[in-house]
Design a protein around this motif. Structure first.
Motif, PDB file in Angstrom:
ATOM      1  N   UNK A  13      56.456  58.260  50.021  1.00 23.02           N
ATOM      2  CA  UNK A  13      56.001  57.860  51.354  1.00 23.02           C
ATOM      3  C   UNK A  13      55.295  56.517  51.349  1.00 23.02           C
ATOM      4  N   UNK A  14      54.479  56.242  50.351  1.00 21.92           N
ATOM      5  CA  UNK A  14      53.797  54.959  50.329  1.00 21.92           C
ATOM      6  C   UNK A  14      52.642  54.929  49.359  1.00 21.92           C
ATOM      7  N   UNK A  15      52.257  53.723  49.027  1.00 22.00           N
ATOM      8  CA  UNK A  15      51.164  53.494  48.095  1.00 22.00           C
ATOM      9  C   UNK A  15      50.312  52.371  48.643  1.00 22.00           C
ATOM     10  N   UNK A  16      48.995  52.475  48.438  1.00 20.83           N
ATOM     11  CA  UNK A  16      48.083  51.423  48.855  1.00 20.83           C
ATOM     12  C   UNK A  16      47.177  51.034  47.708  1.00 20.83           C
ATOM     13  N   UNK A  17      46.710  49.797  47.755  1.00 20.36           N
ATOM     14  CA  UNK A  17      45.831  49.314  46.692  1.00 20.36           C
ATOM     15  C   UNK A  17      44.773  48.424  47.317  1.00 20.36           C
ATOM     16  N   UNK A  18      43.514  48.578  46.861  1.00 17.54           N
ATOM     17  CA  UNK A  18      42.425  47.767  47.386  1.00 17.54           C
ATOM     18  C   UNK A  18      41.391  47.524  46.299  1.00 17.54           C
ATOM     19  N   UNK A  19      40.578  46.506  46.486  1.00 14.59           N
ATOM     20  CA  UNK A  19      39.499  46.210  45.556  1.00 14.59           C
ATOM     21  C   UNK A  19      38.410  47.262  45.731  1.00 14.59           C
ATOM     22  N   UNK A  20      37.881  47.771  44.607  1.00 14.73           N
ATOM     23  CA  UNK A  20      36.730  48.675  44.664  1.00 14.73           C
ATOM     24  C   UNK A  20      35.478  47.826  44.826  1.00 14.73           C
ATOM     25  N   UNK A  21      34.582  48.236  45.722  1.00 15.18           N
ATOM     26  CA  UNK A  21      33.341  47.500  45.944  1.00 15.18           C
ATOM     27  C   UNK A  21      32.131  48.395  45.725  1.00 15.18           C
ATOM     28  N   UNK A  22      30.997  47.753  45.432  1.00 10.88           N
ATOM     29  CA  UNK A  22      29.759  48.501  45.265  1.00 10.88           C
ATOM     30  C   UNK A  22      29.090  48.708  46.623  1.00 10.88           C
ATOM     31  N   UNK A  23      27.871  49.257  46.633  1.00 10.94           N
ATOM     32  CA  UNK A  23      27.172  49.564  47.880  1.00 10.94           C
ATOM     33  C   UNK A  23      26.829  48.315  48.687  1.00 10.94           C
ATOM     34  N   UNK A  24      26.883  47.133  48.062  1.00 11.89           N
ATOM     35  CA  UNK A  24      26.594  45.878  48.763  1.00 11.89           C
ATOM     36  C   UNK A  24      27.864  45.147  49.193  1.00 11.89           C
ATOM     37  N   UNK A  25      29.012  45.768  48.945  1.00 11.40           N
ATOM     38  CA  UNK A  25      30.278  45.160  49.340  1.00 11.40           C
ATOM     39  C   UNK A  25      30.828  44.153  48.347  1.00 11.40           C
ATOM     40  N   UNK A  26      30.226  44.071  47.163  1.00  7.01           N
ATOM     41  CA  UNK A  26      30.711  43.147  46.138  1.00  7.01           C
ATOM     42  C   UNK A  26      31.698  43.871  45.232  1.00  7.01           C
ATOM     43  N   UNK A  27      32.738  43.170  44.765  1.00  7.45           N
ATOM     44  CA  UNK A  27      33.724  43.799  43.885  1.00  7.45           C
ATOM     45  C   UNK A  27      33.086  44.385  42.631  1.00  7.45           C
ATOM     46  N   UNK A  28      33.575  45.535  42.215  1.00  5.94           N
ATOM     47  CA  UNK A  28      33.140  46.134  40.956  1.00  5.94           C
ATOM     48  C   UNK A  28      33.902  45.439  39.850  1.00  5.94           C
ATOM     49  N   UNK A  29      33.145  44.913  38.885  1.00 10.01           N
ATOM     50  CA  UNK A  29      33.736  44.143  37.797  1.00 10.01           C
ATOM     51  C   UNK A  29      33.369  44.790  36.457  1.00 10.01           C
ATOM     52  N   UNK A  30      34.375  45.086  35.661  1.00  8.18           N
ATOM     53  CA  UNK A  30      34.179  45.598  34.319  1.00  8.18           C
ATOM     54  C   UNK A  30      34.047  44.412  33.370  1.00  8.18           C
ATOM     55  N   UNK A  31      32.991  44.375  32.556  1.00  3.60           N
ATOM     56  CA  UNK A  31      32.853  43.252  31.609  1.00  3.60           C
ATOM     57  C   UNK A  31      34.061  43.174  30.674  1.00  3.60           C
ATOM     58  N   UNK A  32      34.578  41.979  30.507  1.00  4.08           N
ATOM     59  CA  UNK A  32      35.746  41.751  29.642  1.00  4.08           C
ATOM     60  C   UNK A  32      35.270  41.022  28.391  1.00  4.08           C
ATOM     61  N   UNK A  33      35.632  41.548  27.245  1.00  4.71           N
ATOM     62  CA  UNK A  33      35.309  40.875  25.989  1.00  4.71           C
ATOM     63  C   UNK A  33      36.524  40.095  25.534  1.00  4.71           C
ATOM     64  N   UNK A  34      36.327  38.866  25.209  1.00  3.58           N
ATOM     65  CA  UNK A  34      37.424  37.997  24.796  1.00  3.58           C
ATOM     66  C   UNK A  34      37.785  38.262  23.350  1.00  3.58           C
ATOM     67  N   UNK A  35      39.085  38.380  23.098  1.00  8.82           N
ATOM     68  CA  UNK A  35      39.552  38.586  21.728  1.00  8.82           C
ATOM     69  C   UNK A  35      39.892  37.254  21.067  1.00  8.82           C
ATOM     70  N   UNK A  36      39.699  36.148  21.818  1.00  6.93           N
ATOM     71  CA  UNK A  36      39.961  34.819  21.256  1.00  6.93           C
ATOM     72  C   UNK A  36      38.764  34.411  20.418  1.00  6.93           C
ATOM     73  N   UNK A  37      38.971  33.775  19.321  1.00  2.00           N
ATOM     74  CA  UNK A  37      37.840  33.417  18.526  1.00  2.00           C
ATOM     75  C   UNK A  37      38.093  32.257  17.724  1.00  2.00           C
TER      76      UNK A  37
END
Length: 63
Positions: free
Chosen positions: A39-63
């Protein structure tokens, strides 16, 4: 082998599916939901209680 840009970090349901997907370049979390995949699929940015995007810390594998 190239790193996947988007990874699934959470999944719930079989017919009514909810998934959290993380962009491995930006760390931004997205919520994907579908009701009976035909029938359909939807996708949206997850936000916190202040309306800011939830961001998972990314560790760089470049060195």
């Amino acid at each position: 082998m190239a790193k996947n840009r988007f990874v699934e970090t959470y999944s719930q349901g079989v017919i009514n599916v909810i998934k959290v997907i993380v962009d491995t370049e930006t760390g931004v979390n997205y919520l994907m939901g579908s009701h009976d995949k035909r029938i359909g699929t939807g996708m949206t940015v997850l936000v916190d209680q202040n309306g800011k995007p939830i961001v998972t810390p990314i560790t760089s594998s470049k060195g």
